[in-house]
Scaffold this motif. Structure first.
Motif, PDB file in Angstrom:
ATOM      1  N   ASP A  60       0.836  -1.208   0.000  1.00 49.57           N
ATOM      2  CA  ASP A  60       0.000   0.000   0.000  1.00 49.57           C
ATOM      3  C   ASP A  60       0.869   1.255   0.000  1.00 49.57           C
ATOM      4  O   ASP A  60       0.606   2.201  -0.743  1.00 49.57           O
ATOM      5  CB  ASP A  60      -0.926  -0.012   1.224  1.00 49.57           C
ATOM      6  CG  ASP A  60      -1.853   1.184   1.260  1.00 49.57           C
ATOM      7  OD1 ASP A  60      -2.479   1.492   0.218  1.00 49.57           O
ATOM      8  OD2 ASP A  60      -1.963   1.827   2.332  1.00 49.57           O
ATOM      9  N   ARG A 110       3.949   1.499  -1.100  1.00 51.13           N
ATOM     10  CA  ARG A 110       4.608   1.619  -2.406  1.00 51.13           C
ATOM     11  C   ARG A 110       3.662   2.248  -3.422  1.00 51.13           C
ATOM     12  O   ARG A 110       4.064   3.105  -4.214  1.00 51.13           O
ATOM     13  CB  ARG A 110       5.070   0.251  -2.900  1.00 51.13           C
ATOM     14  CG  ARG A 110       6.400  -0.187  -2.338  1.00 51.13           C
ATOM     15  CD  ARG A 110       6.956  -1.404  -3.076  1.00 51.13           C
ATOM     16  NE  ARG A 110       6.084  -2.568  -3.021  1.00 51.13           N
ATOM     17  CZ  ARG A 110       6.075  -3.458  -2.044  1.00 51.13           C
ATOM     18  NH1 ARG A 110       6.909  -3.324  -1.033  1.00 51.13           N
ATOM     19  NH2 ARG A 110       5.248  -4.477  -2.071  1.00 51.13           N
ATOM     20  N   ASP A 111       2.404   1.832  -3.396  1.00 57.46           N
ATOM     21  CA  ASP A 111       1.417   2.409  -4.317  1.00 57.46           C
ATOM     22  C   ASP A 111       1.252   3.902  -4.065  1.00 57.46           C
ATOM     23  O   ASP A 111       1.208   4.700  -5.004  1.00 57.46           O
ATOM     24  CB  ASP A 111       0.062   1.705  -4.167  1.00 57.46           C
ATOM     25  CG  ASP A 111       0.090   0.274  -4.673  1.00 57.46           C
ATOM     26  OD1 ASP A 111       1.052  -0.092  -5.391  1.00 57.46           O
ATOM     27  OD2 ASP A 111      -0.842  -0.477  -4.344  1.00 57.46           O
ATOM     28  N   ARG A 112       1.159   4.274  -2.800  1.00 56.02           N
ATOM     29  CA  ARG A 112       1.023   5.698  -2.456  1.00 56.02           C
ATOM     30  C   ARG A 112       2.249   6.490  -2.896  1.00 56.02           C
ATOM     31  O   ARG A 112       2.138   7.595  -3.411  1.00 56.02           O
ATOM     32  CB  ARG A 112       0.829   5.871  -0.958  1.00 56.02           C
ATOM     33  CG  ARG A 112      -0.542   5.529  -0.483  1.00 56.02           C
ATOM     34  CD  ARG A 112      -0.614   5.761   1.004  1.00 56.02           C
ATOM     35  NE  ARG A 112      -1.976   5.762   1.469  1.00 56.02           N
ATOM     36  CZ  ARG A 112      -2.320   6.102   2.677  1.00 56.02           C
ATOM     37  NH1 ARG A 112      -1.405   6.480   3.557  1.00 56.02           N
ATOM     38  NH2 ARG A 112      -3.578   6.077   3.046  1.00 56.02           N
TER      39      ARG A 112
END
Length: 151
Positions: free
Chosen positions: A61, A63-65
């Motif tokens: 999560d 990393r996505d942000r």
């Protein structure tokens, strides 16, 4: 087991049988429902106990942000770079117009350090654009932090 406990056990068993199951088939269904509920509960507890899995999910999560923020910062930096380039072009045109009206060259109207910087910028356009983008990125990060933290 004491006699009272034995009585409670027996009467509790009878009460459960009277209140719950109305026969062996109903009792089997209740047992199956209870097993299913117990399985679900064990599964939930196992998920909560799986610290490694939860950490990996949280990391994914984050990393996505971070990826989304990188895209946003790059866009802001590019926009800031274009803005800086536009302002510099406007200033250059203003200086050129002023020099033309006065009948001088642009270099004649500029102080020595500015003249040197303009010549260096003309010789090295790529690094100058990169520097403008970097300044824009720093400004964008400062603005985003200010908005997020309210400082």
């Amino acid at each position: 087991m004491t006699d009272k406990a034995a009585e409670g056990y027996e009467s509790g068993g009878e009460a459960a049988q009277e209140a719950g199951a109305k026969g062996p088939d109903e009792l089997r269904r209740q047992i199956e429902r209870t097993r299913s509920q117990l399985g679900d509960t064990v599964e939930e507890l196992a998920g909560k106990a799986d610290v490694k899995g939860r950490v990996q999910a949280r990391a994914a999560d984050m990393r996505d942000r971070a990826g989304a923020m990188t895209v946003q910062l790059r866009s802001s930096a590019a926009q800031a770079g274009h803005t800086v380039q536009g302002k510099a072009t406007q200033a250059g045109h203003a200086v050129q117009d002023r020099a033309n009206r006065a009948g001088h060259t642009v270099e004649h109207n500029l102080p020595e350090p500015v003249r040197n910087a303009v010549h260096a910028g003309a010789r090295h356009r790529g690094p100058m654009v990169a520097a403008g983008v970097a300044v824009g990125a720093v400004a964008a990060v400062a603005v985003l932090r200010h908005r997020r933290h309210g400082r």
